[in-house]
Design an enzyme around this catalytic site. Structure first.
Site, PDB file in Angstrom:
ATOM      1  N   CYS A  10       5.116   4.808  -3.797  1.00 44.53           N
ATOM      2  CA  CYS A  10       5.016   4.260  -5.162  1.00 44.53           C
ATOM      3  C   CYS A  10       3.931   4.985  -5.951  1.00 44.53           C
ATOM      4  O   CYS A  10       4.116   5.305  -7.131  1.00 44.53           O
ATOM      5  CB  CYS A  10       4.749   2.752  -5.113  1.00 44.53           C
ATOM      6  SG  CYS A  10       6.217   1.810  -4.657  1.00 44.53           S
ATOM      7  N   GLN A  44       0.840  -1.210   0.000  1.00 46.25           N
ATOM      8  CA  GLN A  44       0.000   0.000   0.000  1.00 46.25           C
ATOM      9  C   GLN A  44       0.869   1.252   0.000  1.00 46.25           C
ATOM     10  O   GLN A  44       0.582   2.227   0.709  1.00 46.25           O
ATOM     11  CB  GLN A  44      -0.917  -0.001   1.231  1.00 46.25           C
ATOM     12  CG  GLN A  44      -2.139  -0.874   1.105  1.00 46.25           C
ATOM     13  CD  GLN A  44      -3.107  -0.376   0.023  1.00 46.25           C
ATOM     14  OE1 GLN A  44      -3.167   0.796  -0.300  1.00 46.25           O
ATOM     15  NE2 GLN A  44      -3.866  -1.306  -0.542  1.00 46.25           N
ATOM     16  N   SER A  45       1.942   1.225  -0.794  1.00 46.23           N
ATOM     17  CA  SER A  45       2.918   2.324  -0.723  1.00 46.23           C
ATOM     18  C   SER A  45       2.387   3.629  -1.323  1.00 46.23           C
ATOM     19  O   SER A  45       2.083   3.710  -2.521  1.00 46.23           O
ATOM     20  CB  SER A  45       4.184   1.902  -1.472  1.00 46.23           C
ATOM     21  OG  SER A  45       5.041   3.000  -1.624  1.00 46.23           O
ATOM     22  N   ASN A  46       2.342   4.660  -0.479  1.00 45.70           N
ATOM     23  CA  ASN A  46       2.017   6.004  -0.979  1.00 45.70           C
ATOM     24  C   ASN A  46       3.165   6.542  -1.823  1.00 45.70           C
ATOM     25  O   ASN A  46       2.955   7.295  -2.765  1.00 45.70           O
ATOM     26  CB  ASN A  46       1.770   6.954   0.201  1.00 45.70           C
ATOM     27  CG  ASN A  46       0.590   6.503   1.034  1.00 45.70           C
ATOM     28  OD1 ASN A  46      -0.538   6.504   0.560  1.00 45.70           O
ATOM     29  ND2 ASN A  46       0.841   6.095   2.275  1.00 45.70           N
TER      30      ASN A  46
END
Ligand SMILES: Cc1ncc(COP(=O)(O)O)c(C=O)c1O
Length: 342
Positions: free
Chosen positions: A80, A76-78
């Site tokens: 990325c 759930q990388s912000n």
């Protein structure tokens, strides 16, 4: 502190607002005033702290003639999402290495940021286990691109290097100016501390400007306080060096708390969920269970323990992350799908 000598793309055109949170302050009732710096409202697809870092990191990539970005982050990388978003705006290809830090947590049909990777259209998306050698994985992705004639540039996970941290040195300057014009004396800034560039950049910036404000990092990834302090100390010192400042940060200024992490990275504790609910219900501002919910839980927990002096004005740095909230609906069974309940 001279930030002008570093190329930047101008993604941050105006200061983000600082707002007093009167209803949260009343609900907390701990003898302090709570303010928020709205970095969740930064430009870039759905905002958040990485825009400040990428302002410098992407500028460096372009100055080296890059036509593709490679970076890494969690399911759930912000980071990325925002690297991909700014790559699109710059006409660059973007390749993501997604780390499954929690086993089996990657779902190609997942929601939140995971959905946005697909909607925005990453040119490449490789999922690797949480214990993979991320540096080797990103190098391999870059090498494969080079073989195709591309010019890739690797941005480390979280843009956590001195160049990325410059974004938060600039933010420290912005907060200092806002304190002056708003005539507010914040004694503490509280932020989520993960890959470290946010806290390290703030520390470098405040120290360079001699602004007497404590930066409190709330661990969102590492379970040991000392491990996170080491990461922050090293990155702060390297950022000061990049700024041509010839000293090291004093150890006593590197403050991290691990006791609001809960069961681990991306796993919410009851206090995390309480913080998410409380800010939503008092101020209609959204934080997430992975980063900003934990940072806020840290601020609330420290305030209740009497950590802040009476009358202190405490600034919560809202670094974004709300897109991930929508992949945590089952953590809020009392609201999700059941209509409003007071
Ligand atoms: C919303 C949000 N807040 C805070 C952080 C932590 O910032 P840093 O990685 O600079 O420590 C992250 C990291 O990805 C994030 O996505």
């Amino acid at each position: 502190m001279n930030l002008h000598k570093f190329p930047r793309r101008g993604y941050v055109k105006t200061p983000t607002p600082i707002e007093y949170l009167p209803r949260l302050t009343r609900a907390l009732d701990a003898g302090i005033e709570v303010y928020v710096k709205r970095d969740d409202l930064l430009p870039g697809t759905l905002g958040g702290n990485k825009t400040r870092k990428l302002d410098f990191s992407v500028a460096k990539a372009l100055s080296q003639g890059a036509d593709a970005l490679v970076t890494s982050g969690a399911v759930q990388s912000n980071h990325c999402r925002l690297t991909l978003a700014w790559a699109i705006r710059e006409g660059l290809e973007c390749h993501l290495i997604i780390e499954e830090r929690v086993p089996d947590s990657y779902d190609p049909h997942g929601s939140g940021n995971n959905f946005l990777f697909n909607l925005l259209g990453a040119a490449g998306l490789t999922v690797v286990p949480g214990n993979a050698d991320i540096q080797a994985e990103t190098q391999a992705a870059a090498e494969a691109l080079r073989k195709k004639g591309k010019k890739p540039f690797i941005i480390p996970g979280g843009a956590a290097d001195p160049v990325g941290a410059l974004g938060y040195a600039a933010c420290a300057q912005e907060i200092g100016d806002q304190m002056l014009w708003g005539q507010n004396d914040f004694s503490h800034v509280v932020c989520a501390s993960g890959s470290g560039g946010t806290q390290a950049g703030l520390l470098a910036g405040f120290s360079a400007l001699s602004t007497p404000i404590e930066v409190i990092g709330i661990n969102v990834r590492r379970a040991k306080r000392e491990d996170q302090r080491e990461v922050i100390k090293s990155l702060t010192d390297r950022t000061l060096a990049l700024l041509d400042l010839n000293y090291l940060i004093d150890d006593s200024r590197v403050i991290c708390y691990e006791n609001f992490l809960g069961p681990g990275y991306s796993l919410a504790a009851p206090a995390t969920l309480e913080a998410v609910r409380l800010l939503a219900r008092t101020e209609a501002i959204l934080v997430d269970p992975v980063y900003t919910g934990k940072a806020l839980a840290g601020l609330l927990g420290l305030a209740r323990e009497g950590f802040f002096p009476r009358g202190a004005k405490v600034l919560f740095l809202h670094t974004g992350g709300a897109p991930a909230l929508f992949s945590y609906l089952s953590s809020f069974p009392e609201v999700a799908g059941s209509g409003f309940k007071a």
